[in-house]
Enzyme design. Structure first.
Site, short mmCIF file in Angstrom:
data_model
loop_
_atom_site.label_atom_id
_atom_site.label_comp_id
_atom_site.label_asym_id
_atom_site.label_seq_id
_atom_site.Cartn_x
_atom_site.Cartn_y
_atom_site.Cartn_z
N ASP A 259 0.85 -1.18 0.00
CA ASP A 259 0.00 0.00 0.00
C ASP A 259 0.89 1.24 0.00
OD1 ASP A 259 -3.06 0.86 0.95
OD2 ASP A 259 -1.50 2.22 1.67
N ASP A 276 -2.30 9.59 -9.55
CA ASP A 276 -2.34 8.60 -10.63
C ASP A 276 -0.94 8.32 -11.15
OD1 ASP A 276 -5.06 8.47 -10.41
OD2 ASP A 276 -5.48 9.70 -12.17
N ARG A 291 8.97 -11.71 -11.85
CA ARG A 291 9.16 -12.77 -12.84
C ARG A 291 7.92 -12.89 -13.72
NH1 ARG A 291 9.86 -17.48 -8.58
NH2 ARG A 291 7.93 -16.41 -7.95
N GLU A 302 -5.05 2.44 -3.74
CA GLU A 302 -3.59 2.41 -3.77
C GLU A 302 -3.02 1.09 -3.24
OE1 GLU A 302 -4.67 4.28 0.24
OE2 GLU A 302 -5.50 4.10 -1.77
#
Length: 383
Positions: A259, A276, A291, A302
């Protein structure tokens, strides 16, 4: 028995049908479509010229028809190469086409032998069809569903064998075909091989285009519009698959929940556009270190989650610390970005634990990191 002229006209009509089908895909702007359309136009004209044998001049019905049909199969090959993002071998195709047209002309004007013209044309078509089959098989990694690829490659290779077999048979038995319109079984079979190449390969191309369009639509439906991260729904779908595989093969799976610290303050002080930008930067930089088998998703607002297959608690903690340290660094780029940090909770899958419980434990560890001062990583208690 079906006459050769009727077969040619039916195949020409199929090319027109394929042109309409390809036209329905024009808005997709898919690579290769222009080459496939050109190939069917060339084949349509070539087949009409073939059908005009005996009525039109030989230059049109022999050199013209064979040259256009050879050019059409070359264009189909170019279309497949472009579709897969590969460079088309224009020089090699041009050299082969010129040699084919020259060979047809030689066995028309210098030494008139329809069988040898068939050998020359069959060799070019057979080699190009083989190249198409190999190109498709080597591009299987791009397939969402493998059936269209196997169908197209199978058709191409089967046609390559048929063309080369036809060429070999006429080379060994030059008196086998004495007239172009001779309605013998072998003549009709070999004529079908030569004329049905374009409709069949175009059908395979259309199947692969639809496969890619479905994959792109599915990807857009499962991607967050702003950041490009996977959606919450996609995370749960992938997690269900990974957890079943983990239980089947007894390998670990971990989950990170992170977060952005004090994100509301960024929105309030810098504006939502800057918030944003922070979220987009977070996803971009996280994507650079995860990966291919990992799943990074936006849970909402968020808050994000990173699913780590084949990763136990120790490995997951290392990933979390690397990610936290990466994101606390100033974002690279010409336009300055508000500095931000993240807090991360880590949980490792317990036996028979559902994903919702794993997510809840990672989320609880995240709030422990928040309460401890933010910009920290915390490992969840064992389930």
């Amino acid at each position: 028995m079906l006459s050769p002229v009727t077969l040619l006209l039916i195949t020409a009509a199929l090319c027109v049908v394929m042109l309409f089908v390809l036209g329905s895909l024009a808005r997709s702007s898919m690579p290769g479509l222009h080459a496939w359309r050109a190939a069917n136009v060339l084949a349509f004209v070539a087949l009409l010229l073939y059908a005009g044998r005996g009525v039109l001049p030989g230059l049109l019905t022999i050199e013209g028809a064979n040259g256009l049909l050879a050019l059409s199969i070359a264009a189909i090959h170019v279309g497949f190469r472009k579709f897969f993002g590969q460079t088309a071998p224009y020089r090699l195709l041009a050299a082969g086409w010129l040699a084919t047209v020259a060979g047809v002309a030689f066995f028309h004007y210098v030494f008139d032998a329809i069988a040898m013209r068939t050998v020359v044309v069959s060799l070019f078509h057979g080699l190009v069809c083989a190249a198409i089959g190999v190109t498709v098989l080597r591009s299987l990694a791009q397939a969402r569903a493998r059936y269209p690829f196997y169908f197209t490659a199978g058709v191409a290779l089967l046609l390559a064998v048929a063309h080369l077999g036809r060429g070999l048979m006429y080379a060994l038995q030059p008196d086998m075909q004495t007239a172009f319109y001779q309605a013998t079984t072998w003549n009709l079979v070999f004529l079908s091989v030569g004329t049905l190449v374009l409709p069949l390969l175009t059908m395979g191309a259309v199947m692969m285009v639809h496969d890619r369009l479905l994959a792109e639509a599915d990807d857009r439906a499962n991607r967050d519009y702003l950041t490009g991260a996977w959606t919450r729904r996609a995370l749960f779908q992938m997690a269900d698959h990974e957890l079943r595989r983990a239980r089947r093969h007894s390998h670990p799976v971990s989950l990170l929940v992170l977060d952005v610290d004090r994100f509301k303050q960024i929105n309030d002080s810098q504006g939502h556009a800057e918030g944003d930008r922070v979220l987009v930067d977070l996803v971009r930089r996280t994507g650079s270190m995860v990966r291919d088998i990992d799943c990074f998703a936006r849970l909402g607002g968020e808050e994000f989650a990173l699913l780590l297959p084949y990763s136990g608690a120790a490995a997951a903690m290392q990933v979390a610390q690397r990610l936290r340290q990466l994101l606390e660094q100033p974002a690279p780029g010409a336009l300055p970005l508000t500095a931000y940090t993240v807090s991360i909770g880590v949980a490792t899958l317990a036996p028979e634990e559902p994903f919702s419980t794993l997510l809840g434990r990672a989320d609880a560890a995240l709030y422990e990191a928040k309460h401890a001062g933010r910009n920290l990583v915390r490992l969840a208690e064992t389930a």
